[in-house]
Scaffold this motif. Structure first.
Motif: not given
Length: 220
Positions: A48-50, A70, A72, A174, A195-199
Motif C-alpha cells: 500500500f501507499e499513503a 509519501k 510505500s 486502516e 489517502d491510503i491505497q492498497f495496490k
C-alpha cells in the motif's frame, strides 16, 4: 443467625466480583482479538501507499517539528519513505539493507535492516503486520465510534521507544495514526496517514543504488 448470614453474603460477594471481573477480562480479550484479526486481514501480504505527516515534539521545550511526504510499504519488510517537506530525503529498505539518502548533501547512510529496525523498535510492523503480535505486549487504550486505539509495549528491552499507540479506523480497519513515545518520555513522534491505497507496487522502488561520487556513511 447474623453470624451465619454475613459469611454467606461475603462469600457470594467475592464470587460475584470474581465472575464479573472474568466476564470483563473475557470481553476485553475478545475485543483485542477482534481488532488484531481485523488489521491482519486488512494488511497481511499486501502492498500500500499513503501520504503522511510527521510531528516530533520535544516535551521539555514544547517544540514541535513537522515533516510530510509519501510512503510505500510491501510485505514483508519493504518500505520507502519519501520526505518532501521541509527537506527532501528518502529512507528505503528492501527488508535486508537500508539506505537514507539526502540529495542536497549528496549523502547516503546505509546499514543492514536488522540492526536499524530491532524487534520492538517501532514502524516495522507497517510492512509486516504479524510483528504486532510477535514483538509487542498489546492492550486497548481507547474505543470510540470512529476509531480504536491499541497500546504496544515491546517484549524486548529497547533504547528507542517506551510505548507505541496505534489508531485504527472502525470504518475500514486502516491504521490512521502511529504515536510513539521515547524511552525517557521527553520526545514523542506522531505519524498520520491519509489517502491510503492498497495496490501492486513495483519491487524496484525498494532498491537503491547510491549515485556516483556520493558520500557513503556506514551506520552501525
Amino acid at each position: 443467625m447474623c453470624r451465619i448470614v454475613f459469611p454467606v453474603i461475603l462469600v457470594w460477594s467475592v464470587v460475584f466480583s470474581t465472575v464479573c471481573a472474568s466476564y470483563a477480562n473475557t470481553g476485553t480479550d475478545k475485543l483485542k482479538e477482534d481488532i488484531l484479526d481485523a488489521i491482519e486481514k486488512k494488511y497481511t501480504g499486501k502492498s500500500f501507499e499513503a501520504s503522511f505527516t510527521q510531528s516530533v515534539t520535544l516535551v521539555a521545550i514544547d517544540n514541535t517539528q513537522k515533516a510530510s511526504g509519501k510512503a510505500s510499504f510491501s510485505h514483508p519488510g519493504k518500505m520507502r519513505w519519501e520526505y518532501l517537506e521541509p527537506e527532501r530525503h528518502e529512507i528505503i529498505t528492501n527488508g535486508r539493507s537500508l539506505w537514507i539518502y539526502r540529495p542536497e548533501l549528496n549523502q547516503v547512510m546505509q546499514s543492514d535492516t536488522a540492526s536499524f529496525f530491532k524487534p520492538g523498535s517501532g514502524g516495522d510492523f507497517l510492512s509486516d503486520i504479524s510483528l504486532v503480535r510477535k514483538n509487542y505486549i498489546i492492550s486497548i487504550k481507547a474505543v470510540t465510534a470512529e476509531y480504536v486505539e491499541i497500546k504496544l509495549i515491546s517484549k524486548q528491552e529497547t533504547h528507542n521507544f517506551s510505548s507505541i499507540v496505534i489508531r485504527i479506523s472502525q470504518k475500514n480497519s486502516e491504521i490512521e495514526r502511529v504515536f510513539s513515545y521515547n524511552t525517557y518520555d521527553d520526545t514523542n513522534t506522531l505519524f498520520e496517514f491519509t489517502d491510503i491505497q492498497f495496490k501492486e507496487i513495483d519491487p524496484a522502488i525498494f532498491e537503491f543504488k547510491p549515485p556516483e561520487k556520493s558520500d557513503i556513511i556506514e551506520m552501525d
